[in-house]
Write an enzyme that holds these catalytic residues in place. Structure first.
Site, PDB file in Angstrom:
ATOM      1  N   CYS A  38      10.540  49.098  53.186  1.00 47.73           N
ATOM      2  CA  CYS A  38      11.985  48.697  53.483  1.00 47.73           C
ATOM      3  C   CYS A  38      11.844  47.384  54.414  1.00 47.73           C
ATOM      4  CB  CYS A  38      12.660  49.591  54.509  1.00 47.73           C
ATOM      5  SG  CYS A  38      11.386  50.188  55.833  1.00 47.73           S
ATOM      6  N   GLU A  62      18.384  54.600  58.686  1.00 47.65           N
ATOM      7  CA  GLU A  62      17.518  53.596  58.186  1.00 47.65           C
ATOM      8  C   GLU A  62      17.583  52.986  56.922  1.00 47.65           C
ATOM      9  OE1 GLU A  62      15.628  52.106  60.852  1.00 47.65           O
ATOM     10  OE2 GLU A  62      15.293  53.790  62.167  1.00 47.65           O
ATOM     11  N   GLU A  72      17.473  43.500  47.761  1.00 42.84           N
ATOM     12  CA  GLU A  72      16.627  44.314  47.642  1.00 42.84           C
ATOM     13  C   GLU A  72      15.801  44.440  46.434  1.00 42.84           C
ATOM     14  OE1 GLU A  72      16.454  48.202  49.400  1.00 42.84           O
ATOM     15  OE2 GLU A  72      14.659  47.470  50.641  1.00 42.84           O
ATOM     16  N   LYS A  76      14.894  67.009  54.026  1.00 40.98           N
ATOM     17  CA  LYS A  76      14.968  67.014  52.372  1.00 40.98           C
ATOM     18  C   LYS A  76      13.859  65.715  52.186  1.00 40.98           C
ATOM     19  CE  LYS A  76      17.456  65.216  49.172  1.00 40.98           C
ATOM     20  NZ  LYS A  76      16.402  64.928  48.384  1.00 40.98           N
TER      21      LYS A  76
HETATM   22  P1  NAD Z   1      17.813  56.557  48.075  1.00 44.46           P
HETATM   23  O1  NAD Z   1      18.657  56.150  48.951  1.00 44.46           O
HETATM   24  O2  NAD Z   1      17.917  56.828  46.715  1.00 44.46           O
HETATM   25  O3  NAD Z   1      17.224  57.879  48.437  1.00 44.46           O
HETATM   26  C1  NAD Z   1      16.734  58.445  49.884  1.00 44.46           C
HETATM   27  C2  NAD Z   1      17.000  60.165  49.869  1.00 44.46           C
HETATM   28  O4  NAD Z   1      18.602  60.273  49.784  1.00 44.46           O
HETATM   29  C3  NAD Z   1      16.469  60.795  48.916  1.00 44.46           C
HETATM   30  O5  NAD Z   1      15.741  62.023  49.741  1.00 44.46           O
HETATM   31  C4  NAD Z   1      17.409  61.132  48.096  1.00 44.46           C
HETATM   32  O6  NAD Z   1      17.171  62.339  47.480  1.00 44.46           O
HETATM   33  C5  NAD Z   1      18.522  61.196  48.972  1.00 44.46           C
HETATM   34  N1  NAD Z   1      20.011  61.108  48.582  1.00 44.46           N
HETATM   35  C6  NAD Z   1      20.388  60.239  47.383  1.00 44.46           C
HETATM   36  N2  NAD Z   1      21.657  60.354  47.280  1.00 44.46           N
HETATM   37  C7  NAD Z   1      22.113  61.372  48.150  1.00 44.46           C
HETATM   38  C8  NAD Z   1      23.626  61.560  48.671  1.00 44.46           C
HETATM   39  N3  NAD Z   1      24.412  61.513  47.620  1.00 44.46           N
HETATM   40  N4  NAD Z   1      23.696  62.400  49.647  1.00 44.46           N
HETATM   41  C9  NAD Z   1      22.428  62.555  50.152  1.00 44.46           C
HETATM   42  N5  NAD Z   1      21.464  62.358  50.057  1.00 44.46           N
HETATM   43  C10 NAD Z   1      21.266  61.681  49.050  1.00 44.46           C
HETATM   44  O7  NAD Z   1      16.308  55.940  48.399  1.00 44.46           O
HETATM   45  P2  NAD Z   1      15.016  55.671  47.749  1.00 44.46           P
HETATM   46  O8  NAD Z   1      15.208  54.934  46.419  1.00 44.46           O
HETATM   47  O9  NAD Z   1      14.396  57.191  47.897  1.00 44.46           O
HETATM   48  O10 NAD Z   1      13.981  54.767  48.836  1.00 44.46           O
HETATM   49  C11 NAD Z   1      14.263  53.390  48.664  1.00 44.46           C
HETATM   50  C12 NAD Z   1      15.179  52.914  49.949  1.00 44.46           C
HETATM   51  O11 NAD Z   1      14.811  53.370  50.969  1.00 44.46           O
HETATM   52  C13 NAD Z   1      15.217  51.453  49.741  1.00 44.46           C
HETATM   53  O12 NAD Z   1      16.380  50.618  49.850  1.00 44.46           O
HETATM   54  C14 NAD Z   1      14.354  51.171  51.143  1.00 44.46           C
HETATM   55  O13 NAD Z   1      14.660  49.890  51.685  1.00 44.46           O
HETATM   56  C15 NAD Z   1      14.914  52.227  51.809  1.00 44.46           C
HETATM   57  N6  NAD Z   1      13.976  52.536  53.343  1.00 44.46           N
HETATM   58  C16 NAD Z   1      14.462  52.105  54.407  1.00 44.46           C
HETATM   59  C17 NAD Z   1      13.482  52.320  55.321  1.00 44.46           C
HETATM   60  C18 NAD Z   1      13.829  52.060  56.923  1.00 44.46           C
HETATM   61  O14 NAD Z   1      13.262  52.690  57.652  1.00 44.46           O
HETATM   62  N7  NAD Z   1      15.035  51.100  56.911  1.00 44.46           N
HETATM   63  C19 NAD Z   1      12.291  53.146  55.351  1.00 44.46           C
HETATM   64  C20 NAD Z   1      11.896  53.362  53.868  1.00 44.46           C
HETATM   65  C21 NAD Z   1      12.869  53.054  52.892  1.00 44.46           C
END
Ligand code: NAD
Length: 499
Positions: free
Chosen positions: A298, A264, A400, A189
């Site tokens: 991230c 991650e 963050e 997704k």
């Molecule tokens: P997010 O956690 O809001 O969303 C990430 C994904 O999870 C999206 O596809 C979203 O639709 C889905 N999601 C949201 N709620 C959900 C639920 N209840 N159940 C299942 N899926 C759900 O994150 P974001 O705002 O899209 O991205 C930013 C975050 O991602 C930052 O915290 C960043 O540090 C992190 N990030 C981490 C890495 C890594 O490799 N460690 C890499 C990139 C981004």
């Protein structure tokens, strides 16, 4: 509504964008007919809408992935999987330009660096995992004259994957290519804000020749589609990249059938600059570490720690570096290195941290670059911001922000530097700058982080593992770990005696 739409790019070309759910190698409508809008962060205008999956659609996608796994993919040899992945790498190479442009349109990523850096990484990792497909091996354990055990690595089966918006195609590729190489089928997704490049990529899956159902690509809301993947009883493993908060939900949802979990999550990574380092180099890498992708990274080194003796000199070099190389503007302009933030929500979030730093904590703020450039635009632009002399208990030091905002803090000697570097709940990436080889390695070992860069920052390599300590996550991706996390071990005990 049709399943494809014509999209005009800012460069003047028009391309055909799929907008359906990609299941069994076909684009289909969602059962509810619900759509989600995707907005251009450069001007705030609607690009298009795509079909959004609900629980019923996820169930259909998981059934397709299960059927493909049991009847075809689990019987495909590593050599065949590798050939398909090589073909996919060639197709990505051929379509590099349009793939880069789609993410620049949908996520506001500067086209130049997206096309050069991100797409190159995607092609490289696709070839890397293509090469790995036929090299997954087990081990042999001699027990006695008549008994031995051999251990084999097997795929999990159906893997659910959920990715964020900051590197839409790259984050998906980190997951898809390695899971396929290891022999799994996939339901992935995309993030709500950035569905386009991954749907376009679905067409390359078909052209490369992957059997129907091996890769299924879903757009939809996290709370509905993401949650349904994470809790689905017939998904064997879940891999997630995103915020720590959602990562915790995923882990809980995955307990329904004790899925294997890779998370991650977020970070608050430090860049630690010792007085004996090459300061211009440290300034150059530290700026890249925080401002690449507009700080929506991230591993962004959003905290810079500088040894007190060189603090002022570093600060001057750092500001010069930003003025020279970190230019806010339209992602399709060649000079731009800092595009817009992904959304109004993200801009408001980042600006609320800036306001908090200035007004509540009364921190000293330095605004770098020509803010007039972005203020004229309609999109969600934010120029680089430095907060200096930031104490370790500041909200800006601990949380963050995910934008082009960096804190600078003094430290005094090795122990103080290490304590401050480790002083957050996260542990993703850390950079250390020193020309003293012993100090560099000792400091590197002391850092509580999944990745350490010595004399560079955010300089990932797909052959090395990637992942977090503490609240930054569980498990590793890329490199050998990329295969490891998508396989499970079976021990087969053999008795050669008649008894
Ligand atoms: P997010 O956690 O809001 O969303 C990430 C994904 O999870 C999206 O596809 C979203 O639709 C889905 N999601 C949201 N709620 C959900 C639920 N209840 N159940 C299942 N899926 C759900 O994150 P974001 O705002 O899209 O991205 C930013 C975050 O991602 C930052 O915290 C960043 O540090 C992190 N990030 C981490 C890495 C890594 O490799 N460690 C890499 C990139 C981004």
């Amino acid at each position: 509504m049709s399943l494809f739409t014509d999209i005009k790019l800012p460069t003047g070309e028009t391309y055909k964008q799929p907008i359906g759910l990609f299941i069994n190698n076909e684009f289909v409508k969602s059962h509810s007919d619900e759509l989600i809008e995707t907005i251009n962060p450069t001007n705030g205008e609607l690009i298009t809408s795509v079909y959004a999956a609900n629980e019923q659609d996820i169930d259909i996608a998981v059934k397709a992935a299960r059927e493909a796994y049991e009847t075809k993919w689990s019987k495909t040899s590593g050599v065949e999987r590798g050939e398909l992945l090589y073909r996919l790498a060639e197709l990505i190479e051929q379509e590099r330009d349009i793939l880069a442009k789609i993410d620049s349109l949908d996520a506001g990523k500067p086209y130049e660096s997206n096309s050069q850096s991100d797409l190159s990484q995607i092609i490289e990792l696709t070839k890397y995992f293509a090469g790995y497909s036929d090299k997954i091996k087990g081990s042999y354990l001699p027990i006695s004259d008549e008994k031995f055990v051999y251990e084999i690595k097997e795929p999990y089966g159906v893997v659910g994957q959920i990715v964020p918006w900051n590197y839409p195609l790259a984050m998906a590729s980190w997951k898809i290519q390695s899971a396929l190489a290891a022999g799994n089928t996939i339901v992935i997704k995309s993030a709500e804000n950035t569905p386009l490049s991954l749907l376009y990529f679905g067409q390359l899956i078909v052209k490369a020749g992957f059997p129907p159902g091996v890769v299924n690509i879903i757009s939809g809301l996290g709370s509905i589609a993401g949650s349904a993947i994470a809790s689905h009883e017939d998904v064997d493993k879940i891999a997630f990249t995103g915020s720590t908060q959602v990562g915790k939900h995923i882990q809980q949802a995955a307990t329904s059938n004790l899925k294997a979990v890779t998370l991650e999550c977020g970070g608050k990574s430090p860049s630690v600059v010792f007085k004996d380092s090459n300061l211009s180099n440290a300034a150059k890498w530290s700026a890249l570490g925080i401002f690449y992708n507009t700080g929506q990274n991230c591993t962004a080194n959003s905290r810079i720690l500088v040894e007190e003796e060189v603090y002022d000199e570093f600060l001057t070099l750092f500001q010069e570096e930003i003025k020279k190389n970190w230019i806010v503007g339209d992602p399709f302009d060649d000079k731009t290195t800092v595009g817009p933030l992904i959304s109004k929500v993200q801009l408001d979030r980042v600006q609320s941290y800036i306001k908090h730093g200035e007004e509540v904590e009364k921190l000293s703020k330095l605004e770098v670059g020509d803010s007039a450039i972005y203020k004229e635009q309609k999109g969600w632009f934010q120029n680089p911001i430095i907060f200096k002399d930031v104490p370790t208990d500041s909200k800006l030091f601990q949380e963050e922000i995910f934008g082009p905002v960096v804190t600078i803090t003094k430290f005094s000697g090795f122990e103080d530097g290490l304590t401050k570097a480790n002083n957050t709940k996260y542990g993703l990436g850390s950079a250390v700058f020193t020309n003293n080889i012993q100090k560099a390695h000792k400091f590197g070992r002391g850092l509580k982080a999944g990745t350490v860069w010595i004399n560079s920052s955010n300089d990932e390599d797909i052959r090395a593992s990637f992942g977090g300590y503490k609240l930054s996550g569980i498990g590793r991706e890329l490199g050998e770990s990329g295969i490891e996390v998508y396989t499970q071990t079976k021990a087969i005990h053999v008795n050669l005696s008649e008894e």
